[in-house]
Scaffold this motif. Structure first.
Motif, PDB file in Angstrom:
ATOM      1  N   VAL A  56       0.840  -1.201   0.000  1.00  0.00           N
ATOM      2  CA  VAL A  56       0.000   0.000   0.000  1.00  0.00           C
ATOM      3  C   VAL A  56       0.878   1.256   0.000  1.00  0.00           C
ATOM      4  O   VAL A  56       0.643   2.205  -0.759  1.00  0.00           O
ATOM      5  CB  VAL A  56      -0.944  -0.019   1.229  1.00  0.00           C
ATOM      6  CG1 VAL A  56      -1.653   1.318   1.383  1.00  0.00           C
ATOM      7  CG2 VAL A  56      -1.955  -1.141   1.096  1.00  0.00           C
ATOM      8  N   VAL A  57       1.907   1.247   0.839  1.00  0.00           N
ATOM      9  CA  VAL A  57       2.807   2.405   0.922  1.00  0.00           C
ATOM     10  C   VAL A  57       3.503   2.625  -0.428  1.00  0.00           C
ATOM     11  O   VAL A  57       3.612   3.755  -0.914  1.00  0.00           O
ATOM     12  CB  VAL A  57       3.841   2.196   2.052  1.00  0.00           C
ATOM     13  CG1 VAL A  57       4.942   3.245   1.985  1.00  0.00           C
ATOM     14  CG2 VAL A  57       3.153   2.256   3.411  1.00  0.00           C
ATOM     15  N   PHE A  79       2.657  12.709   2.944  1.00  0.00           N
ATOM     16  CA  PHE A  79       2.723  11.331   2.451  1.00  0.00           C
ATOM     17  C   PHE A  79       2.607  10.344   3.616  1.00  0.00           C
ATOM     18  O   PHE A  79       1.884   9.343   3.522  1.00  0.00           O
ATOM     19  CB  PHE A  79       4.034  11.099   1.697  1.00  0.00           C
ATOM     20  CG  PHE A  79       4.272   9.653   1.362  1.00  0.00           C
ATOM     21  CD1 PHE A  79       3.560   9.032   0.346  1.00  0.00           C
ATOM     22  CD2 PHE A  79       5.196   8.895   2.079  1.00  0.00           C
ATOM     23  CE1 PHE A  79       3.764   7.691   0.046  1.00  0.00           C
ATOM     24  CE2 PHE A  79       5.405   7.560   1.787  1.00  0.00           C
ATOM     25  CZ  PHE A  79       4.690   6.960   0.768  1.00  0.00           C
ATOM     26  N   GLY A  80       3.311  10.643   4.707  1.00  0.00           N
ATOM     27  CA  GLY A  80       3.250   9.762   5.878  1.00  0.00           C
ATOM     28  C   GLY A  80       1.827   9.608   6.379  1.00  0.00           C
ATOM     29  O   GLY A  80       1.384   8.501   6.702  1.00  0.00           O
ATOM     30  N   ALA A  81       1.102  10.738   6.410  1.00  0.00           N
ATOM     31  CA  ALA A  81      -0.269  10.690   6.907  1.00  0.00           C
ATOM     32  C   ALA A  81      -1.163   9.861   5.979  1.00  0.00           C
ATOM     33  O   ALA A  81      -1.913   8.990   6.420  1.00  0.00           O
ATOM     34  CB  ALA A  81      -0.818  12.105   7.052  1.00  0.00           C
ATOM     35  N   VAL A  82      -1.046  10.136   4.666  1.00  0.00           N
ATOM     36  CA  VAL A  82      -1.898   9.414   3.704  1.00  0.00           C
ATOM     37  C   VAL A  82      -1.524   7.934   3.667  1.00  0.00           C
ATOM     38  O   VAL A  82      -2.399   7.049   3.684  1.00  0.00           O
ATOM     39  CB  VAL A  82      -1.780  10.059   2.305  1.00  0.00           C
ATOM     40  CG1 VAL A  82      -2.550   9.234   1.282  1.00  0.00           C
ATOM     41  CG2 VAL A  82      -2.289  11.490   2.334  1.00  0.00           C
ATOM     42  N   ALA A  83      -0.222   7.670   3.640  1.00  0.00           N
ATOM     43  CA  ALA A  83       0.210   6.271   3.617  1.00  0.00           C
ATOM     44  C   ALA A  83      -0.224   5.568   4.899  1.00  0.00           C
ATOM     45  O   ALA A  83      -0.621   4.399   4.875  1.00  0.00           O
ATOM     46  CB  ALA A  83       1.734   6.190   3.452  1.00  0.00           C
ATOM     47  N   GLY A  84      -0.167   6.294   6.030  1.00  0.00           N
ATOM     48  CA  GLY A  84      -0.637   5.727   7.299  1.00  0.00           C
ATOM     49  C   GLY A  84      -2.105   5.349   7.212  1.00  0.00           C
ATOM     50  O   GLY A  84      -2.517   4.282   7.671  1.00  0.00           O
ATOM     51  N   LEU A  85      -2.878   6.238   6.595  1.00  0.00           N
ATOM     52  CA  LEU A  85      -4.300   5.942   6.408  1.00  0.00           C
ATOM     53  C   LEU A  85      -4.471   4.665   5.579  1.00  0.00           C
ATOM     54  O   LEU A  85      -5.286   3.796   5.902  1.00  0.00           O
ATOM     55  CB  LEU A  85      -4.980   7.124   5.708  1.00  0.00           C
ATOM     56  CG  LEU A  85      -6.471   6.991   5.433  1.00  0.00           C
ATOM     57  CD1 LEU A  85      -7.249   6.953   6.744  1.00  0.00           C
ATOM     58  CD2 LEU A  85      -6.969   8.149   4.571  1.00  0.00           C
ATOM     59  N   GLY A  86      -3.677   4.561   4.513  1.00  0.00           N
ATOM     60  CA  GLY A  86      -3.742   3.358   3.679  1.00  0.00           C
ATOM     61  C   GLY A  86      -3.345   2.108   4.450  1.00  0.00           C
ATOM     62  O   GLY A  86      -3.992   1.060   4.346  1.00  0.00           O
ATOM     63  N   VAL A  87      -2.294   2.238   5.249  1.00  0.00           N
ATOM     64  CA  VAL A  87      -1.831   1.098   6.047  1.00  0.00           C
ATOM     65  C   VAL A  87      -2.906   0.681   7.046  1.00  0.00           C
ATOM     66  O   VAL A  87      -3.185  -0.508   7.231  1.00  0.00           O
ATOM     67  CB  VAL A  87      -0.515   1.448   6.786  1.00  0.00           C
ATOM     68  CG1 VAL A  87      -0.195   0.402   7.844  1.00  0.00           C
ATOM     69  CG2 VAL A  87       0.638   1.569   5.802  1.00  0.00           C
ATOM     70  N   GLY A  88      -3.525   1.685   7.682  1.00  0.00           N
ATOM     71  CA  GLY A  88      -4.501   1.392   8.733  1.00  0.00           C
ATOM     72  C   GLY A  88      -5.809   0.834   8.193  1.00  0.00           C
ATOM     73  O   GLY A  88      -6.650   0.389   8.967  1.00  0.00           O
ATOM     74  N   SER A 108      -6.773   1.775  14.976  1.00  0.00           N
ATOM     75  CA  SER A 108      -5.610   1.634  14.104  1.00  0.00           C
ATOM     76  C   SER A 108      -5.380   2.841  13.199  1.00  0.00           C
ATOM     77  O   SER A 108      -4.239   3.243  12.978  1.00  0.00           O
ATOM     78  CB  SER A 108      -5.746   0.389  13.222  1.00  0.00           C
ATOM     79  OG  SER A 108      -5.956  -0.744  14.005  1.00  0.00           O
ATOM     80  N   VAL A 109      -6.460   3.395  12.670  1.00  0.00           N
ATOM     81  CA  VAL A 109      -6.279   4.468  11.686  1.00  0.00           C
ATOM     82  C   VAL A 109      -5.565   5.683  12.288  1.00  0.00           C
ATOM     83  O   VAL A 109      -4.556   6.138  11.740  1.00  0.00           O
ATOM     84  CB  VAL A 109      -7.631   4.841  11.041  1.00  0.00           C
ATOM     85  CG1 VAL A 109      -7.505   6.117  10.236  1.00  0.00           C
ATOM     86  CG2 VAL A 109      -8.101   3.705  10.150  1.00  0.00           C
ATOM     87  N   PRO A 110      -6.034   6.219  13.436  1.00  0.00           N
ATOM     88  CA  PRO A 110      -5.288   7.360  13.991  1.00  0.00           C
ATOM     89  C   PRO A 110      -3.842   7.018  14.313  1.00  0.00           C
ATOM     90  O   PRO A 110      -2.927   7.813  14.054  1.00  0.00           O
ATOM     91  CB  PRO A 110      -6.061   7.689  15.284  1.00  0.00           C
ATOM     92  CG  PRO A 110      -7.378   7.035  15.150  1.00  0.00           C
ATOM     93  CD  PRO A 110      -7.197   5.857  14.253  1.00  0.00           C
TER      94      PRO A 110
END
Lengths: 74, 618
Positions: free
Chosen positions: B316-317, B332-341, B372-374
């Protein structure tokens, strides 16, 4: 599950020794940190007297080193 | 030197405690004196072997001497600690608590590993004669230490402080038979977070080497990917109970822990080393963690453990990094985190459902996502910030970076606190009928028929209704059986495999359904060591549901004032926050001493066609 639980205080045979057993596990680290902090503090204290005062502290752990022992790097 | 003495002491394992005290003290004294003496001689330039050795390694790996040697020491140490840790967990699951501190061979690997971690950090501080890079910390006027070395030593010290604290903890509160005891978290957390320190140290070394050093050999590249694989593993150490299927906390914590580790490590790897790095690092983590599992399980005969793959989150990342977002690390970290979560966790759940004892039920997902998402978004931002440091990009104002870390700590704290909320149902009980099965002499295996009252206590989609038997000794079925019960009617369940109720086995019925988490003992042996009487395995018994902790952690002493527990917890929390603060400070200091002239002229390394070298700094 018991994890990393070195000493078992609840068992009578070792109950009195557990702290003694745990201390050696980290004592050397504390000693090393103590010496480094001491050396750093001493250098700063000496630094207040001027830069030529005593510069033996690049010897990290040493005191009273001869001038020839210095790193020489300022 | 330490290894030999530790091994020598190992032969006395299980012997009288006084022998162990003398042995350990002697080791401690020898180690202290040797460390100080070697350090002193090196700084005084009275010995050359240390300098020569480190320079030789440095030349070979195109890094300054104070980096190359450390990276090797560090790798050895962290693998030893990881192996010791997993092995130790497996031994405790299979055998129960230790009869004595040195009776368990796995402890030597942990002690050795953590101590060598401290030594590696200290050595990085002691080695350089010249100032090691722009961000070096002044110790004296002529002695400067690299930030990464200091951080590594701090991680080691934090972990080592966990040993005596752990002991004091056990004295006051009794033994907490779980991985998630606060002092246990210090021991493993220090090692886990040291991966950040080694990444920073490596970057300092690379920056000193300047832009022209040709360091893109296969070995060097592999080592750099490996350090991010290590980051995945280091951040996964908190999941180990789940990996063995003996979690004592709600299942909903597991996806959150995976999302946290995945978001941070995958984002940081991708932004630092470029395209494909997140996946390569995840694969390397699988290789290392898988090898340890193979050695501990099939080879040494311990219980089997699985591990998160992280391939889904990494994919995903990687996909999100194909967009222009990758040019803006924090976003990017925030969006990728959202994708990961979200998607990343769903992909990971396919693996969890396939091999773990407890798949993630559908009913758990809303709460799992809410936790997980936050966490993943916040950890993704932090991963992006670390990547900026590791690629020499200017960080935003310190207030922003510090806020990001503080908010991340708070979010994780909140998520964990929510995950720790459990309820024990009142006036609920289980009637358990045991039927003897053919067993070997001296053993007793049974099948169980379980009727829960009230019958609607458990919903249709609980996290688990199972019978756990553990601590039956490694030689008997690896000392662990987990039987997910088959539902045959409302509140009526049946076992699906023979259940041991003899010897040192501890067998209980476990239920987790949303916030409801409770257990009913089936068989617990007498334990004179803690003054506990046997709970016999009766042919038919009706026992109330109780808090699982009172069964799983029989060793815990609950006769202490509650404020004492809070204070003790706060002490451990304080040490942990100090470590996080120091790591944050170190990363900020390295970035603040960057000269950004060339860094800003070069395109983002994450956008290159392949793994590129981060912007160097002369």
């Amino acid at each position: 599950m018991t994890v990393l639980a070195l000493p078992v205080a609840s068992l009578a045979p070792v109950a009195d020794h557990t702290l003694l057993l745990a201390l050696p596990a980290f004592a050397p680290a504390v000693v090393v940190v103590g010496v480094v902090v001491f050396v750093a503090m001493r250098d700063r204290r000496n630094g207040a007297d001027g830069d030529d005062a005593e510069t033996s502290d690049d010897g990290a752990r040493g005191e009273n080193s001869a001038p020839g022992d210095h790193d020489g790097s300022p | 030197m330490t290894s030999e003495t530790f091994v020598a002491a190992a032969n006395e394992g299980g012997g009288a405690a006084l022998d162990q005290v003398i042995g350990m003290s002697a080791v401690a004294m020898v180690v202290s004196i040797a460390l100080l003496w070697v350090g002193y001689l090196h700084r005084m330039r009275r010995i050359t072997w240390l300098k020569n050795l480190s320079e030789r390694v440095g030349t070979k790996f195109k890094r300054p001497p104070w980096v190359a040697l450390q990276v090797f020491l560090f790798t050895a140490t962290i693998i030893a600690a990881l192996f010791g840790f997993i092995w130790d967990v497996s031994l405790h699951i299979g055998n129960g608590r230790d009869p004595g501190p040195l009776a368990n061979p796995a402890h030597y690997f942990i002690l050795f590993g953590l101590f060598l971690l401290f030594i590696a950090g200290t050595l990085a501080m002691v080695l350089p004669y010249d100032k090691p890079g722009a961000s070096a910390i002044r110790i004296t006027r002529t002695w400067f230490a690299p930030v990464g070395g200091l951080l590594m030593a701090m991680c080691g010290l934090y972990a080592l402080i966990g040993f005596p604290l752990d002991d004091i903890w056990h004295r006051i509160f009794g033994q907490d038979v779980t991985l998630w005891g606060p002092t246990h978290l210090m021991l493993i957390g220090g090692a886990g977070l040291s991966l950040i320190a080694v990444l920073l140290l490596e970057y300092e070394g690379r920056r000193v080497m300047g832009p022209d050093v040709a360091d893109d050999t296969i070995i060097l590249k592999l080592l750099r990917y490996l350090s991010f694989g290590g980051l995945f593993i280091g951040l996964s150490v908190f999941q180990i109970e789940y990996d063995f299927g003996v979690e004592q906390f709600r299942l909903v914590q597991q996806p959150m822990l995976i999302a946290a580790a995945a978001a941070f490590a995958a984002v940081c790897a991708r932004l630092t080393l470029g395209r494909g790095a997140a996946i390569i690092a995840a694969v390397l983590a699988i290789v290392i963690r898988g090898a340890v599992s193979l050695v501990v399980g099939p080879t040494l005969g311990g219980p089997t453990s699985w591990f998160a793959l992280y391939l889904g989150p990494a994919l995903v990342v990687e996909l999100i990094a194909l967009t222009p977002l990758a040019k803006r690390p924090m976003l990017f970290g925030a969006v990728a985190g959202l994708g990961v979560g979200t998607v990343g966790l769903w992909l990971e759940s396919l693996w969890i459902d396939a091999v773990y004892h407890y798949p993630w039920p559908t009913s758990m997902w809303p709460e799992a996502l809410a936790m997980s998402v936050p966490v993943a978004v916040a950890m993704g931002v932090c991963g992006g910030l670390l990547a900026m440091v590791l690629t020499g990009q200017r960080l935003p104002r310190p207030a922003i970076g510090i806020t990001a870390v503080v908010v991340t700590v708070l979010i994780i704290g909140g998520a964990v606190a929510n995950g720790l909320r459990t309820e024990v149902p009142e006036n609920a009980s289980a009637t358990i009928a045991l039927t003897d099965l053919p067993s070997d002499a001296g053993q007793r295996m049974v099948s169980a028929d379980v009727r829960i009252s009230p019958t609607d206590l458990i919903s249709d989609d609980p996290e688990w209704v199972s019978i756990l038997s553990w601590q039956g000794r490694i030689s008997n079925h690896r000392g662990l059986t987990i039987d997910k019960l088959e539902k045959v009617g409302p509140g009526h369940y049946r076992s699906t495999q023979p259940i041991p109720v003899w010897g040192s086995w501890k067998t209980l019925l476990r239920v987790q359904d949303g916030r409801t988490m409770a257990g009913v003992p089936i068989f617990l042996p007498a334990d004179p060591g803690i003054g506990a009487e046997e709970t016999p395995a009766l042919a038919s018994s009706t026992r109330p549901f109780v808090q699982e902790l009172t069964i799983l952690q029989r060793e815990r002493n609950l006769n202490h004032p509650s404020w004492l527990f809070s204070v003790a917890g706060l002490v451990v929390l304080f040490c942990t926050l100090v470590l996080v603060a120091v790591l944050t400070w170190g990363a900020g200091r390295i970035n603040a001493r960057e000269s950004f002239t060339d860094a800003e002229a070069v395109p983002n390394p994450g956008q290159g066609p392949g793994p590129q070298q981060p912007v160097p700094h002369a």
